[in-house]
Design a protein around this motif. Structure first.
Motif, PDB file in Angstrom:
ATOM      1  N   ALA A   1       1.456  -0.972  -0.338  1.00 56.62           N
ATOM      2  CA  ALA A   1       0.057  -0.078  -0.096  1.00 56.62           C
ATOM      3  C   ALA A   1       1.099   1.426  -0.367  1.00 56.62           C
ATOM      4  CB  ALA A   1      -0.727  -0.234   0.983  1.00 56.62           C
ATOM      5  N   ILE A   2       0.469   1.973  -0.989  1.00 51.49           N
ATOM      6  CA  ILE A   2       1.421   3.415  -1.114  1.00 51.49           C
ATOM      7  C   ILE A   2       1.292   4.235   0.334  1.00 51.49           C
ATOM      8  CG2 ILE A   2       1.891   2.885  -3.346  1.00 51.49           C
ATOM      9  CD1 ILE A   2      -0.110   4.932  -4.076  1.00 51.49           C
ATOM     10  N   SER A   3       0.127   4.126   0.868  1.00 51.17           N
ATOM     11  CA  SER A   3      -0.012   4.933   2.493  1.00 51.17           C
ATOM     12  C   SER A   3      -0.936   4.423   2.886  1.00 51.17           C
ATOM     13  CB  SER A   3      -1.072   6.303   1.854  1.00 51.17           C
ATOM     14  OG  SER A   3      -2.060   5.679   1.419  1.00 51.17           O
ATOM     15  N   GLU A   4      -0.677   5.132   3.857  1.00 50.85           N
ATOM     16  CA  GLU A   4      -1.480   4.300   5.643  1.00 50.85           C
ATOM     17  C   GLU A   4      -3.096   4.114   5.314  1.00 50.85           C
ATOM     18  OE1 GLU A   4      -1.387   2.786   8.052  1.00 50.85           O
ATOM     19  OE2 GLU A   4       1.675   2.868   8.393  1.00 50.85           O
ATOM     20  N   ARG A   5      -3.349   4.952   4.363  1.00 54.01           N
ATOM     21  CA  ARG A   5      -5.007   5.752   4.092  1.00 54.01           C
ATOM     22  C   ARG A   5      -4.871   4.309   3.207  1.00 54.01           C
ATOM     23  NH1 ARG A   5      -7.808   9.624   0.495  1.00 54.01           N
ATOM     24  NH2 ARG A   5     -10.366   7.761   0.860  1.00 54.01           N
ATOM     25  N   THR A   6      -4.446   3.900   1.348  1.00 53.97           N
ATOM     26  CA  THR A   6      -4.353   2.820   1.119  1.00 53.97           C
ATOM     27  C   THR A   6      -4.937   1.170   1.694  1.00 53.97           C
ATOM     28  OG1 THR A   6      -3.615   3.916  -0.605  1.00 53.97           O
ATOM     29  CG2 THR A   6      -3.855   1.442  -0.801  1.00 53.97           C
ATOM     30  N   ARG A   7      -4.108   1.772   3.095  1.00 55.26           N
ATOM     31  CA  ARG A   7      -3.967   0.240   4.105  1.00 55.26           C
ATOM     32  C   ARG A   7      -5.083   0.162   4.855  1.00 55.26           C
ATOM     33  NH1 ARG A   7      -3.780  -0.919   8.981  1.00 55.26           N
ATOM     34  NH2 ARG A   7      -3.252   1.380   9.712  1.00 55.26           N
ATOM     35  N   ARG A   8      -5.480   1.213   5.397  1.00 51.39           N
ATOM     36  CA  ARG A   8      -6.804   1.292   6.117  1.00 51.39           C
ATOM     37  C   ARG A   8      -8.324   0.701   5.033  1.00 51.39           C
ATOM     38  NH1 ARG A   8      -4.831   5.886   8.295  1.00 51.39           N
ATOM     39  NH2 ARG A   8      -5.834   7.399   6.251  1.00 51.39           N
ATOM     40  N   ASP A   9      -8.409   1.108   3.901  1.00 56.20           N
ATOM     41  CA  ASP A   9      -8.858   1.577   2.779  1.00 56.20           C
ATOM     42  C   ASP A   9      -9.165  -0.134   2.441  1.00 56.20           C
ATOM     43  OD1 ASP A   9      -9.755   3.954   2.418  1.00 56.20           O
ATOM     44  OD2 ASP A   9      -9.204   3.979   0.677  1.00 56.20           O
ATOM     45  N   LEU A  10      -7.942  -1.009   2.128  1.00 57.82           N
ATOM     46  CA  LEU A  10      -7.373  -2.341   1.997  1.00 57.82           C
ATOM     47  C   LEU A  10      -8.373  -3.250   2.902  1.00 57.82           C
ATOM     48  CD1 LEU A  10      -4.273  -2.538   0.373  1.00 57.82           C
ATOM     49  CD2 LEU A  10      -6.407  -2.931  -0.677  1.00 57.82           C
ATOM     50  N   GLN A  11      -7.944  -2.954   4.403  1.00 53.79           N
ATOM     51  CA  GLN A  11      -8.317  -3.681   5.390  1.00 53.79           C
ATOM     52  C   GLN A  11     -10.558  -3.680   5.741  1.00 53.79           C
ATOM     53  OE1 GLN A  11      -5.754  -2.041   8.206  1.00 53.79           O
ATOM     54  NE2 GLN A  11      -5.530  -4.587   8.263  1.00 53.79           N
ATOM     55  N   GLU A  12     -11.268  -2.504   5.293  1.00 51.89           N
ATOM     56  CA  GLU A  12     -12.290  -2.056   5.556  1.00 51.89           C
ATOM     57  C   GLU A  12     -12.473  -2.453   4.797  1.00 51.89           C
ATOM     58  OE1 GLU A  12     -12.231   2.365   6.423  1.00 51.89           O
ATOM     59  OE2 GLU A  12     -10.938   2.238   8.154  1.00 51.89           O
ATOM     60  N   ARG A  13     -12.314  -2.446   3.516  1.00 55.98           N
ATOM     61  CA  ARG A  13     -13.594  -2.547   2.288  1.00 55.98           C
ATOM     62  C   ARG A  13     -12.897  -3.833   2.156  1.00 55.98           C
ATOM     63  NH1 ARG A  13     -16.646  -0.016  -1.788  1.00 55.98           N
ATOM     64  NH2 ARG A  13     -15.544   1.675  -0.850  1.00 55.98           N
ATOM     65  N   PHE A  14     -11.768  -4.703   2.769  1.00 59.32           N
ATOM     66  CA  PHE A  14     -11.540  -6.204   2.061  1.00 59.32           C
ATOM     67  C   PHE A  14     -11.568  -7.569   3.455  1.00 59.32           C
ATOM     68  CE2 PHE A  14     -11.096  -2.992  -2.344  1.00 59.32           C
ATOM     69  CZ  PHE A  14     -12.000  -4.039  -3.018  1.00 59.32           C
ATOM     70  N   ALA A  15     -11.182  -6.671   4.119  1.00 61.76           N
ATOM     71  CA  ALA A  15     -10.705  -7.716   4.791  1.00 61.76           C
ATOM     72  C   ALA A  15      -9.668  -8.122   4.677  1.00 61.76           C
ATOM     73  CB  ALA A  15     -12.156  -8.476   5.635  1.00 61.76           C
ATOM     74  N   VAL A  16      -8.355  -7.344   4.741  1.00 58.01           N
ATOM     75  CA  VAL A  16      -7.210  -7.709   3.999  1.00 58.01           C
ATOM     76  C   VAL A  16      -6.517  -7.965   5.274  1.00 58.01           C
ATOM     77  CG1 VAL A  16      -4.943  -7.281   3.441  1.00 58.01           C
ATOM     78  CG2 VAL A  16      -7.068  -6.923   1.934  1.00 58.01           C
ATOM     79  N   PRO A  17      -6.149  -8.489   5.813  1.00 59.73           N
ATOM     80  CA  PRO A  17      -5.398  -9.304   7.106  1.00 59.73           C
ATOM     81  C   PRO A  17      -4.075  -8.125   7.099  1.00 59.73           C
ATOM     82  CG  PRO A  17      -5.357 -11.173   5.918  1.00 59.73           C
ATOM     83  CD  PRO A  17      -6.151 -10.294   5.158  1.00 59.73           C
ATOM     84  N   ALA A  18      -3.439  -7.314   8.209  1.00 63.33           N
ATOM     85  CA  ALA A  18      -2.752  -6.541   8.639  1.00 63.33           C
ATOM     86  C   ALA A  18      -1.593  -6.926   8.095  1.00 63.33           C
ATOM     87  CB  ALA A  18      -2.663  -5.842   9.907  1.00 63.33           C
ATOM     88  N   GLU A  19      -1.541  -8.520   8.431  1.00 62.54           N
ATOM     89  CA  GLU A  19       0.225  -9.246   7.748  1.00 62.54           C
ATOM     90  C   GLU A  19       0.593  -8.888   6.885  1.00 62.54           C
ATOM     91  OE1 GLU A  19      -2.793 -12.444   9.553  1.00 62.54           O
ATOM     92  OE2 GLU A  19      -2.738 -10.458   9.973  1.00 62.54           O
ATOM     93  N   LYS A  20      -0.601  -9.253   5.791  1.00 66.32           N
ATOM     94  CA  LYS A  20      -0.065  -9.397   4.558  1.00 66.32           C
ATOM     95  C   LYS A  20       0.373  -8.080   3.502  1.00 66.32           C
ATOM     96  CE  LYS A  20      -2.455 -11.481   0.524  1.00 66.32           C
ATOM     97  NZ  LYS A  20      -3.411 -12.563   0.030  1.00 66.32           N
ATOM     98  N   ILE A  21       0.068  -7.035   4.320  1.00 67.91           N
ATOM     99  CA  ILE A  21       0.226  -5.939   3.934  1.00 67.91           C
ATOM    100  C   ILE A  21       1.497  -5.433   4.412  1.00 67.91           C
ATOM    101  CG2 ILE A  21      -0.964  -3.269   3.382  1.00 67.91           C
ATOM    102  CD1 ILE A  21      -3.676  -4.966   4.339  1.00 67.91           C
TER     103      ILE A  21
END
Length: 369
Positions: free
Chosen positions: A137-157
């Motif tokens: 993720a190119i920013s923390e914002r994109t990381r949060r969006d990935l987790q909130e929209r697609f439930a991506v595990p934090a350890e994968k990002i």
């Protein structure tokens, strides 16, 4: 390692600039590895490649069809260890581990701001995310969006901010910079926007704000809009005509990367009213040139520019007009923002960006499936 270089074209937009910066950074730090840039069309870079970076770009008519059909065969044939989907996607049937860079999720948040073809192909994203070993993720914002929209595990990002090309610097050659501006017909005082002329960039709100500014300060600064036409460009030009802005607004078209520093360095400020960003590379480039930034109150832009920029709500042209007037009339404010921005931009070092990305490749390659 193979890298999707489809976006590295003669006139790259944001993802293409990301790809070029990554390749240039890997050329500095990746001598112990081998990299293959793969694409369905000619890969255009802005510097020669070392021997350990090679290109495979035979023509194929449709890029996303190539990605799902031809690319997996190429990866298998060349025994690739890791594939980096630098442009959001990767082959669903990749024969090797994949790393994806997710720049933003604006096609999901603002589907009306994207072409239907882009929205359609982005529907592959959930499946590709599940198959990927690692996500950048190119920013923390994109990381949060990935987790909130697609439930991506934090350890994968892994969050890795974009790196900036060293050409963006406050150090100028006055003669060369002046020649660039003269060729483009730019005035002495202007606000600058850099980016595709498209709906997501919110340029209709900027034009309305600038019209208000012009009423307050007739005869003052102009507005320079650089970039190719995208979805919504006709709407932007129509509003420009309706507002009667005439010569106060200059449309330059696409400006080559080698010329952009000259535009940044002379601008009163970069104005960036985008509705949704994953990073906002023009803001970082402007700061690196010592140019003040006025940006929308977007989470990613807050993250990138921090206290070194001014902000205004994206949907409030009257507030933008006030900020434009402040910047136009306050030399000390511009000088302070320029100094603080230059310091802030040091966070986005291209070499560190490449080293961190290379570490993710090795992590993905070394993890047991």
């Amino acid at each position: 390692m193979a890298i999707d270089a489809r976006a590295a074209t003669e006139r790259p937009s944001g993802v293409g600039v990301y790809t070029r910066n990554l390749v240039a950074g890997l050329a500095e730090v990746g001598a112990g590895d081998r990299f293959r840039l793969v694409s369905h069309r000619a890969v255009v870079l802005d510097q020669p490649l070392p021997e350990f970076i090679t290109v495979s770009d035979p023509y194929f008519p449709v890029g996303n069809v190539w990605l799902q059909t031809v690319c997996p065969l190429l990866l298998r044939q060349e025994r690739v260890d890791v594939f980096h989907g630098a442009n959001f996607l990767a082959p669903l049937r990749s024969p090797c581990p994949t790393v994806l860079t997710i720049h933003d999720l604006s096609s999901f948040a603002l589907p009306w701001a994207h072409h239907w073809r882009n929205n359609l192909i982005q529907r592959l994203l959930p499946a590709v995310l599940r198959h990927a070993r690692r996500l950048i993720a190119i920013s923390e914002r994109t990381r949060r969006d990935l987790q909130e929209r697609f439930a991506v595990p934090a350890e994968k990002i892994r969050v890795i901010p974009n790196g900036i090309n060293p050409r963006y610097s406050p150090v100028a050659d006055p003669t060369a910079d002046g020649a660039v501006r003269a060729r483009l017909g730019l005035p002495e005082r202007y606000f600058l926007h850099v980016g595709t002329l498209e709906r997501r960039k919110n340029l209709t709100a900027l034009l309305r704000a600038f019209a208000l500014f012009c009423r307050r300060r007739p005869g003052d600064a102009r507005l320079v809009l650089t970039g190719s036409d995208g979805l919504g460009a006709e709407e932007i030009r129509l509003l420009y005509r309706q507002l009667g802005l005439g010569e106060r607004v200059i449309f330059t078209g696409y400006v080559a990367a080698d010329d952009l520093p000259a535009l940044y360095r002379a601008a009163l400020a970069l104005v960036f009213p985008s509705l949704c960003e994953g990073f906002g590379l023009p803001a970082a480039e402007a700061m690196a040139c010592g140019t003040p930034v006025l940006a929308s109150a977007d989470p990613a832009l807050f993250e990138v520019a921090g206290p070194a920029a001014l902000y205004a709500p994206a949907g409030e042209p009257a507030v933008w007009a006030e900020r434009l007037a402040e910047l136009a009339g306050d030399d000390a404010l511009r000088a302070r923002l320029g100094r603080e921005g230059e310091i802030r931009a040091r966070l986005y070092d291209r070499t560190q960006f490449a080293k961190q990305t290379l570490a993710v490749y090795r992590e993905a390659a070394g993890e047991t499936a």
